[in-house]
Design an enzyme around this catalytic site. Structure first.
Site, PDB file in Angstrom:
ATOM      1  N   ARG A   1     -44.796  21.500  -9.771  1.00 21.19           N
ATOM      2  CA  ARG A   1     -45.011  20.088  -9.415  1.00 21.19           C
ATOM      3  C   ARG A   1     -44.325  19.930  -7.936  1.00 21.19           C
ATOM      4  NH1 ARG A   1     -42.313  16.439 -14.470  1.00 21.19           N
ATOM      5  NH2 ARG A   1     -44.033  16.758 -15.885  1.00 21.19           N
TER       6      ARG A   1
ATOM      7  N   LYS B   1     -39.875  13.081  -5.398  1.00 21.81           N
ATOM      8  CA  LYS B   1     -39.024  14.337  -5.874  1.00 21.81           C
ATOM      9  C   LYS B   1     -39.466  14.740  -7.233  1.00 21.81           C
ATOM     10  CE  LYS B   1     -35.593  14.346  -9.052  1.00 21.81           C
ATOM     11  NZ  LYS B   1     -35.611  14.160 -10.733  1.00 21.81           N
ATOM     12  N   SER B   2     -39.109  16.219  -7.035  1.00 30.78           N
ATOM     13  CA  SER B   2     -39.390  16.931  -8.424  1.00 30.78           C
ATOM     14  C   SER B   2     -38.460  17.859  -8.483  1.00 30.78           C
ATOM     15  CB  SER B   2     -40.795  17.268  -8.704  1.00 30.78           C
ATOM     16  OG  SER B   2     -40.902  18.224  -9.712  1.00 30.78           O
ATOM     17  N   VAL B   3     -37.916  18.289  -9.541  1.00 29.98           N
ATOM     18  CA  VAL B   3     -37.253  19.657  -9.573  1.00 29.98           C
ATOM     19  C   VAL B   3     -37.980  20.880 -10.272  1.00 29.98           C
ATOM     20  CG1 VAL B   3     -34.951  18.632  -9.722  1.00 29.98           C
ATOM     21  CG2 VAL B   3     -35.951  18.924 -11.770  1.00 29.98           C
TER      22      VAL B   3
ATOM     23  N   TYR C   1     -25.955  10.609  -2.941  1.00 30.22           N
ATOM     24  CA  TYR C   1     -26.618  11.451  -3.818  1.00 30.22           C
ATOM     25  C   TYR C   1     -25.728  12.711  -4.256  1.00 30.22           C
ATOM     26  CZ  TYR C   1     -30.994   9.179  -2.238  1.00 30.22           C
ATOM     27  OH  TYR C   1     -31.972   8.131  -2.073  1.00 30.22           O
TER      28      TYR C   1
ATOM     29  N   LEU D   1     -44.201   7.688  -6.519  1.00 36.38           N
ATOM     30  CA  LEU D   1     -44.607   7.986  -7.759  1.00 36.38           C
ATOM     31  C   LEU D   1     -44.356   6.898  -8.567  1.00 36.38           C
ATOM     32  CD1 LEU D   1     -44.485  11.660  -7.796  1.00 36.38           C
ATOM     33  CD2 LEU D   1     -46.448  10.705  -7.163  1.00 36.38           C
TER      34      LEU D   1
ATOM     35  N   HIS E   1     -28.388   2.548   3.942  1.00 34.15           N
ATOM     36  CA  HIS E   1     -29.040   2.707   2.630  1.00 34.15           C
ATOM     37  C   HIS E   1     -29.387   1.322   2.259  1.00 34.15           C
ATOM     38  CE1 HIS E   1     -28.915   5.902  -0.770  1.00 34.15           C
ATOM     39  NE2 HIS E   1     -29.777   4.972  -0.926  1.00 34.15           N
TER      40      HIS E   1
ATOM     41  N   ASP F   1     -35.010  14.190   2.182  1.00 32.69           N
ATOM     42  CA  ASP F   1     -34.673  12.893   2.165  1.00 32.69           C
ATOM     43  C   ASP F   1     -33.160  12.986   1.365  1.00 32.69           C
ATOM     44  OD1 ASP F   1     -34.973   9.702   2.819  1.00 32.69           O
ATOM     45  OD2 ASP F   1     -34.246   9.990   0.867  1.00 32.69           O
TER      46      ASP F   1
ATOM     47  N   LYS G   1     -28.398   9.139   4.537  1.00 33.29           N
ATOM     48  CA  LYS G   1     -27.988   7.585   4.446  1.00 33.29           C
ATOM     49  C   LYS G   1     -26.443   7.316   4.431  1.00 33.29           C
ATOM     50  CE  LYS G   1     -32.361   7.394   1.765  1.00 33.29           C
ATOM     51  NZ  LYS G   1     -32.237   8.488   0.971  1.00 33.29           N
TER      52      LYS G   1
ATOM     53  N   ASN H   1     -47.419  18.605  -5.407  1.00 29.94           N
ATOM     54  CA  ASN H   1     -47.148  17.336  -4.689  1.00 29.94           C
ATOM     55  C   ASN H   1     -47.424  17.523  -3.262  1.00 29.94           C
ATOM     56  OD1 ASN H   1     -46.680  16.027  -7.247  1.00 29.94           O
ATOM     57  ND2 ASN H   1     -44.433  15.800  -6.573  1.00 29.94           N
TER      58      ASN H   1
HETATM   59  P1  NAD Z   1     -40.583   9.492  -7.526  1.00 30.94           P
HETATM   60  O1  NAD Z   1     -41.636   8.181  -7.336  1.00 30.94           O
HETATM   61  O2  NAD Z   1     -40.659  10.488  -6.287  1.00 30.94           O
HETATM   62  O3  NAD Z   1     -40.711  10.067  -8.875  1.00 30.94           O
HETATM   63  C1  NAD Z   1     -40.315  11.230  -9.307  1.00 30.94           C
HETATM   64  C2  NAD Z   1     -40.346  11.488 -10.807  1.00 30.94           C
HETATM   65  O4  NAD Z   1     -41.646  11.682 -10.880  1.00 30.94           O
HETATM   66  C3  NAD Z   1     -39.830  12.927 -11.225  1.00 30.94           C
HETATM   67  O5  NAD Z   1     -38.286  12.989 -11.542  1.00 30.94           O
HETATM   68  C4  NAD Z   1     -40.736  13.379 -12.181  1.00 30.94           C
HETATM   69  O6  NAD Z   1     -40.377  13.025 -13.266  1.00 30.94           O
HETATM   70  C5  NAD Z   1     -42.086  12.741 -11.882  1.00 30.94           C
HETATM   71  N1  NAD Z   1     -43.091  13.612 -11.183  1.00 30.94           N
HETATM   72  C6  NAD Z   1     -42.916  14.169  -9.819  1.00 30.94           C
HETATM   73  N2  NAD Z   1     -43.742  14.831  -9.402  1.00 30.94           N
HETATM   74  C7  NAD Z   1     -44.678  15.095 -10.497  1.00 30.94           C
HETATM   75  C8  NAD Z   1     -45.744  15.589 -10.803  1.00 30.94           C
HETATM   76  N3  NAD Z   1     -46.492  16.308  -9.889  1.00 30.94           N
HETATM   77  N4  NAD Z   1     -46.422  15.522 -12.256  1.00 30.94           N
HETATM   78  C9  NAD Z   1     -45.716  14.848 -13.064  1.00 30.94           C
HETATM   79  N5  NAD Z   1     -44.724  14.052 -12.827  1.00 30.94           N
HETATM   80  C10 NAD Z   1     -44.091  14.181 -11.607  1.00 30.94           C
HETATM   81  O7  NAD Z   1     -39.031   8.896  -7.647  1.00 30.94           O
HETATM   82  P2  NAD Z   1     -37.564   8.812  -6.852  1.00 30.94           P
HETATM   83  O8  NAD Z   1     -37.062  10.366  -7.144  1.00 30.94           O
HETATM   84  O9  NAD Z   1     -37.032   7.842  -7.438  1.00 30.94           O
HETATM   85  O10 NAD Z   1     -37.964   8.636  -5.435  1.00 30.94           O
HETATM   86  C11 NAD Z   1     -38.351   9.741  -4.559  1.00 30.94           C
HETATM   87  C12 NAD Z   1     -37.165   9.692  -3.414  1.00 30.94           C
HETATM   88  O11 NAD Z   1     -37.211   8.455  -2.724  1.00 30.94           O
HETATM   89  C13 NAD Z   1     -35.808   9.998  -3.971  1.00 30.94           C
HETATM   90  O12 NAD Z   1     -35.722  11.231  -4.329  1.00 30.94           O
HETATM   91  C14 NAD Z   1     -35.171   9.594  -2.738  1.00 30.94           C
HETATM   92  O13 NAD Z   1     -35.065  10.629  -1.830  1.00 30.94           O
HETATM   93  C15 NAD Z   1     -35.723   8.425  -2.428  1.00 30.94           C
HETATM   94  N6  NAD Z   1     -34.964   7.091  -2.907  1.00 30.94           N
HETATM   95  C16 NAD Z   1     -34.621   6.348  -2.009  1.00 30.94           C
HETATM   96  C17 NAD Z   1     -34.113   5.059  -2.588  1.00 30.94           C
HETATM   97  C18 NAD Z   1     -33.151   4.071  -1.627  1.00 30.94           C
HETATM   98  O14 NAD Z   1     -32.520   3.202  -1.872  1.00 30.94           O
HETATM   99  N7  NAD Z   1     -33.393   4.608  -0.319  1.00 30.94           N
HETATM  100  C19 NAD Z   1     -34.176   4.843  -3.865  1.00 30.94           C
HETATM  101  C20 NAD Z   1     -34.963   5.739  -4.683  1.00 30.94           C
HETATM  102  C21 NAD Z   1     -35.309   6.855  -4.060  1.00 30.94           C
END
Ligand code: NAD
Length: 276
Positions: free
Chosen positions: A237, A231-233, A51, A191, A109, A46, A76, A241
């Site tokens: 993790r 998401k994670s980098v 982005y 998350l 979006h 996604d 998007k 996930n």
């Molecule tokens: P998320 O809820 O996926 O949380 C990501 C964060 O959680 C990471 O940066 C990290 O700090 C932590 N994390 C992830 N895995 C972990 C693990 N196993 N253990 C511990 N910590 C962990 O938040 P996000 O990135 O805001 O949302 C996910 C995706 O949703 C985005 O990357 C994007 O693709 C999408 N998104 C879309 C919109 C939209 O307006 N459509 C807005 C926000 C996000």
């Protein structure tokens, strides 16, 4: 290798229930991070024009050994590109950055109601679907009135509405509307951007199942019939996930998470007032 379950969308296409989100993944590491996700088993990615990492996603797709038809790529349309012709041009730009001939899912979006161009924007997405260059089309951050407007104007229901959704913001009214109109609910920030991982109820369930808090929350999304895109980098993790297909939550577990819902649980912007 583990394989995500899929859901069938209202247009007949299937979508992996667990995908990988790349918001805030810096461009210079996107190819590597997405490559790690694909190697871990993720097949849905996604991204978004906003982005600024579509070229990195495209490089990862080009460099991986998974056939294109086994990947599910979402991008998007950004707010500044609303309008029929602008949308068609912005779609071409995304396709080019991704290096793809088609997008699996193209989303608006944000509705940007004050701009009030989302209906003609939606009609451009319907045209892109007709051309086959967007296999499925949907929206993101649309509330019920905006969904009704685009459906009334076009006769086409979005395949997906991607909305903020996590245990502290469970969006029951939106999910009920989606269910009635056969729109799949995709959870962004599944998350809670990591904020829910220290929650005591989640920790109790993690201990009970011998899983991590993130795995419990992602399992809740899957067992709730949602699509989640964490998401994670961090490679460990990213793999953690995706390791959520070997257990289920029981009714007591689901009730414990249901109790975490808060009307004030929103983390991101309110779609009615978001101003960017
Ligand atoms: P998320 O809820 O996926 O949380 C990501 C964060 O959680 C990471 O940066 C990290 O700090 C932590 N994390 C992830 N895995 C972990 C693990 N196993 N253990 C511990 N910590 C962990 O938040 P996000 O990135 O805001 O949302 C996910 C995706 O949703 C985005 O990357 C994007 O693709 C999408 N998104 C879309 C919109 C939209 O307006 N459509 C807005 C926000 C996000």
């Amino acid at each position: 290798m583990a394989v995500s379950p899929t859901l069938t969308l209202n247009d007949g296409h299937t979508i992996p229930q667990l995908g990988f989100g790349v918001w805030q993944v810096p461009l210079d590491v996107t190819e590597q991070v997405v490559g790690t996700a694909i190697a871990a088993g993720y097949r849905a990615i996604d991204t978004a024009a906003a982005y600024d990492n579509e070229t990195g996603v495209g490089a990862a797709i080009a460099g991986c050994d998974v056939p294109r038809d086994q990947l599910f790529i979402t991008t998007k349309l950004w707010n500044a590109e609303h309008g029929y012709d602008r949308t068609l041009r912005a779609f071409d730009a995304s396709l080019e950055k991704l290096g793809l001939e088609y997008i699996d899912l193209y989303l608006i979006h944000w509705p940007k109601p004050r701009q009030n161009l989302y209906v003609e924007t939606w009609k451009a997405l319907v045209e892109l679907r007709r051309q086959g260059r967007a296999r499925s089309i949907g929206v993101s951050n649309f509330t019920i009135p905006y969904l009704e407007h685009i459906m009334d104007a076009s006769g086409v229901a979005p395949a997906v509405n991607q909305i903020e959704l996590h245990p502290q913001f469970q969006q029951h009214a939106m999910r009920e509307f989606h269910r009635r109109h056969n729109i799949a609910t995709q959870a962004w920030s599944p998350l809670g951007q990591g904020r829910l991982l220290k929650n005591a109820s989640i920790a109790t369930l993690a201990k009970k199942h011998g899983k991590s808090p993130a795995q419990i929350i992602l399992r809740w999304h899957l067992d709730s019939g949602l699509i989640a895109i964490p998401k994670s980098v961090t490679p460990e993790r990213i793999r953690e996930n995706f390791a959520v297909f070997d257990f289920h939550l029981d009714a007591d577990d689901m009730n414990a998470i249901a109790a975490l819902d808060r009307t004030s649980g929103r983390i991101g912007p309110d779609p009615d007032t978001a101003d960017f």
